[in-house]
Write a protein that holds these residues in place. Structure first.
Motif, mmCIF file in Angstrom:
data_model
loop_
_atom_site.group_PDB
_atom_site.id
_atom_site.type_symbol
_atom_site.label_atom_id
_atom_site.label_comp_id
_atom_site.label_asym_id
_atom_site.label_seq_id
_atom_site.Cartn_x
_atom_site.Cartn_y
_atom_site.Cartn_z
ATOM 1 N N GLY B 20 -62.079 -9.294 -8.017
ATOM 2 C CA GLY B 20 -61.417 -10.729 -8.587
ATOM 3 C C GLY B 20 -62.611 -11.404 -8.973
ATOM 4 O O GLY B 20 -62.502 -12.228 -9.963
ATOM 5 N N ALA B 21 -63.840 -11.726 -8.061
ATOM 6 C CA ALA B 21 -64.786 -12.788 -8.218
ATOM 7 C C ALA B 21 -65.044 -12.595 -9.642
ATOM 8 O O ALA B 21 -65.622 -13.659 -10.306
ATOM 9 N N ILE B 22 -65.538 -11.252 -10.268
ATOM 10 C CA ILE B 22 -65.982 -11.475 -11.428
ATOM 11 C C ILE B 22 -64.909 -11.820 -12.522
ATOM 12 O O ILE B 22 -65.424 -12.575 -13.398
ATOM 13 N N LYS B 23 -63.791 -11.297 -12.301
ATOM 14 C CA LYS B 23 -62.863 -11.798 -13.394
ATOM 15 C C LYS B 23 -62.440 -13.427 -13.341
ATOM 16 O O LYS B 23 -62.702 -13.972 -14.387
ATOM 17 N N GLU B 24 -62.653 -14.050 -12.167
ATOM 18 C CA GLU B 24 -62.495 -15.470 -12.032
ATOM 19 C C GLU B 24 -63.624 -16.093 -12.523
ATOM 20 O O GLU B 24 -63.866 -17.539 -12.412
ATOM 21 N N GLY B 25 -64.842 -15.567 -12.812
ATOM 22 C CA GLY B 25 -65.936 -16.310 -13.204
ATOM 23 C C GLY B 25 -66.888 -16.707 -11.850
ATOM 24 O O GLY B 25 -67.649 -17.761 -12.220
ATOM 25 N N LYS B 26 -66.472 -16.437 -10.865
ATOM 26 C CA LYS B 26 -67.284 -17.269 -9.682
ATOM 27 C C LYS B 26 -68.703 -16.758 -9.599
ATOM 28 O O LYS B 26 -69.546 -17.544 -8.835
ATOM 29 N N MET B 27 -68.876 -15.544 -10.380
ATOM 30 C CA MET B 27 -70.462 -15.275 -10.399
ATOM 31 C C MET B 27 -71.022 -15.874 -11.591
ATOM 32 O O MET B 27 -71.642 -15.086 -12.525
ATOM 33 N N SER B 28 -70.993 -17.089 -11.785
ATOM 34 C CA SER B 28 -71.414 -17.492 -12.982
ATOM 35 C C SER B 28 -72.973 -17.495 -13.254
ATOM 36 O O SER B 28 -73.479 -17.257 -14.464
ATOM 37 N N ARG B 29 -73.685 -17.372 -12.008
ATOM 38 C CA ARG B 29 -75.150 -16.996 -12.649
ATOM 39 C C ARG B 29 -75.294 -15.557 -13.419
ATOM 40 O O ARG B 29 -76.450 -15.454 -14.073
ATOM 41 N N GLU B 30 -74.384 -14.698 -13.020
ATOM 42 C CA GLU B 30 -74.356 -13.538 -13.799
ATOM 43 C C GLU B 30 -73.635 -13.512 -14.858
ATOM 44 O O GLU B 30 -72.956 -12.459 -15.313
ATOM 45 N N LYS B 31 -73.273 -14.811 -15.434
ATOM 46 C CA LYS B 31 -72.387 -14.751 -16.563
ATOM 47 C C LYS B 31 -72.592 -14.032 -17.694
ATOM 48 O O LYS B 31 -73.741 -13.600 -17.966
ATOM 49 N N ASN B 32 -71.582 -13.429 -18.389
ATOM 50 C CA ASN B 32 -71.477 -12.464 -19.400
ATOM 51 C C ASN B 32 -72.058 -11.124 -19.062
ATOM 52 O O ASN B 32 -72.242 -10.165 -19.912
ATOM 53 N N ILE B 33 -72.243 -10.672 -17.795
ATOM 54 C CA ILE B 33 -72.581 -9.399 -17.496
ATOM 55 C C ILE B 33 -71.599 -8.469 -17.955
ATOM 56 O O ILE B 33 -71.863 -7.403 -18.166
ATOM 57 N N SER B 34 -70.271 -8.973 -17.816
ATOM 58 C CA SER B 34 -69.165 -8.066 -18.070
ATOM 59 C C SER B 34 -69.289 -7.893 -19.681
ATOM 60 O O SER B 34 -68.341 -6.764 -20.208
ATOM 61 N N GLN B 35 -70.252 -8.491 -20.400
ATOM 62 C CA GLN B 35 -70.242 -7.961 -22.039
ATOM 63 C C GLN B 35 -71.226 -7.297 -22.151
ATOM 64 O O GLN B 35 -71.284 -6.834 -23.369
ATOM 65 N N LEU B 36 -72.103 -6.900 -21.146
ATOM 66 C CA LEU B 36 -73.280 -6.098 -21.365
ATOM 67 C C LEU B 36 -72.848 -4.635 -21.654
ATOM 68 O O LEU B 36 -71.598 -4.348 -21.309
ATOM 69 N N SER B 37 -73.735 -3.721 -22.246
ATOM 70 C CA SER B 37 -73.321 -2.362 -22.439
ATOM 71 C C SER B 37 -73.924 -1.677 -21.087
ATOM 72 O O SER B 37 -74.295 -2.292 -20.371
ATOM 73 N N PRO B 38 -73.443 -0.484 -20.929
ATOM 74 C CA PRO B 38 -73.709 0.465 -19.910
ATOM 75 C C PRO B 38 -75.096 0.315 -19.628
ATOM 76 O O PRO B 38 -75.704 0.216 -18.560
ATOM 77 N N SER B 39 -76.047 0.737 -20.705
ATOM 78 C CA SER B 39 -77.453 0.857 -20.612
ATOM 79 C C SER B 39 -77.961 -0.517 -19.995
ATOM 80 O O SER B 39 -79.060 -0.647 -19.409
ATOM 81 N N GLU B 40 -77.401 -1.863 -20.651
ATOM 82 C CA GLU B 40 -78.069 -2.931 -20.350
ATOM 83 C C GLU B 40 -77.968 -3.436 -18.810
ATOM 84 O O GLU B 40 -78.491 -3.946 -18.065
#
Lengths: 292, 292
Positions: B20-40
């Protein structure tokens, strides 16, 4: 790749022709054998009263390819099968020294219940046996693999023609240029079987065989043989050529000869397989193997 | 069976809540990680910049459970997985000493590319590590197994509700009375995950997950929990309880905790797994894993 390697002597010639013989009733002395249950047929085989090929027997029940290897090869071969599940679909693997199956046929003895065995040493066919109890070793590991007989029955029930059965021949098999994923000492090209189909039955054949992942599953190729390294459909590497009617499309399935050929190429000190066409008859219905 | 065995300390508590934390953006320091490719993402993990759970990352790509065992256990465990393919669907197995995958993600290093590892000795959790290069041995054999994240994505796309995701919880998991087929030193009950569904979505859920045999496949049970030895849905053995609405049917799938629990019970001298929820992210699309 054009010539079949000499070490791939799978002795498959013997299998040709029996399929039809059973259907045509030429084996009248064994009349009614096609009506017997898997357990009854295995009992005949165990007593040495049936040493012929098994196509047409115990219809509806799955038959299995057999590979027995010393334990030191077992992890590599299990890994090879896991990586190449289309040509090498595992139905059951037994622990070292075990010769009774747990799921395919719990009352069977793997050392006596196959009509004919091929015994290889260093990849060379050494003997054909009807009983391997004296050859059995404490570290023997048994692999039972799915067989195309299961999906052929499903095709026929759906009115998809199976030419080599119609023509009382062995299925034509070809060495392709599709490499298997290697594992340890085991590597080699995929061998495929071919069934020519009218264009309007190709899709149905894909659908039907897709249900049977544990007996080779969906085709690996449809159409142009040269795309997978096959030069001449009239000259199969194993089995018999079959008639291809005008307009028919060749459809290729991964074939259970692949694991045998790969094992022979690896030249293990010792290996036992079923003789081609002389399969292990299980108590499992083909329909039980379907995924969907 | 009511109490979770002490040796099954899979450290799964840590996984709860991150999804949930990822979905709700609580991990803002790692923002955009959910946009990264598997390799990244694997690159971030390798550099020690991401040591958190992986749900929600690289959506569309398959994530895998990890089990690393010394070679002397490898045949037995491979056999166990072959015999119990619903709880233990193998995606890839590596040769002894190999730490690079061939098919799941060829540029990955299995020793550094998982965010958190659990290290066990004699079945006891000894340490959590972010890098296992110093623990790696020449005879280490790596098993990568399918994960339910893959089919959950397919369910959500088909508008089948997945309650624990809606409620930002870990999926509820239960020890059943369904025995796995033993293999060598490995044996134990099947662990299942449960998702409550409205009756009109149950059939669709069966259809969708049947396509994904390599990530647990179709459910193993629908309805009455007591029929498979589960006494109280409100008290899962692992993970979190979820809300079951009036009229909803509990649907049970074989769960990837099974192989881990079975390995812990066998108490191998040494074993490394991913920490629950901290999966290996592959380059393979979930859709590539579908059978049909």
């Amino acid at each position: 790749m054009e010539e079949r390697p000499a070490t791939w002597d799978l002795g498959q010639k013997a299998a040709t022709g029996y399929r039809g013989a059973i259907k045509e009733g030429k084996m009248s002395r064994e009349k009614n054998i096609s009506q017997l249950s898997p357990s009854e047929i295995r009992n005949l085989i165990r007593k040495g009263k049936w040493d012929k090929p098994t196509p047409g027997l115990a219809m509806g029940f799955a038959q299995a390819n057999l590979v027995i290897l010393p334990q030191r090869y077992a992890f590599d071969f299990l890994l090879f099968c896991q990586r190449n599940s289309k040509p090498c679909p595992l139905l059951e693997v037994l622990e070292p020294g075990q010769y009774q199956t747990r799921s395919l046929a719990p009352d069977a003895d793997i050392r006596t219940d196959v009509p004919r065995y091929n015994v290889y040493r260093r990849g060379k066919l050494e003997a054909a046996e009807k009983d391997i109890r004296t050859l059995w070793q404490d570290n023997s590991v048994t692999f039972l693999l799915g067989c195309s007989f299961s999906f052929e029955e499903a095709l026929i029930r759906a009115k998809v023609p199976v030419r080599h059965i119609e023509e009382n021949r062995n299925v034509p098999m070809y060495i392709t240029n599709i490499p298997c994923k290697p594992a340890g000492v085991f590597h080699g090209p995929m061998v495929v079987s071919m069934r020519p189909l009218p264009p309007d039955r190709v899709i149905r054949a894909v659908q039907i065989t897709s249900r049977f992942a544990s007996v080779h599953g969906a085709p690996v190729h449809i159409g142009d043989p040269s795309a997978i390294g096959i030069k001449n459909l009239g000259k199969p590497d194993f089995g018999d050529a079959v008639t291809i009617l005008k307009g028919e499309v060749p459809v290729f399935w991964a074939c259970g000869v692949t694991p045998q050929a790969v094992v022979m190429e690896a030249k293990p000190d010792f290996c036992i397989t079923h003789a081609p066409g002389h399969m292990f008859i299980s108590d499992v219905l083909n329909e039980e193997l379907a995924t969907l």
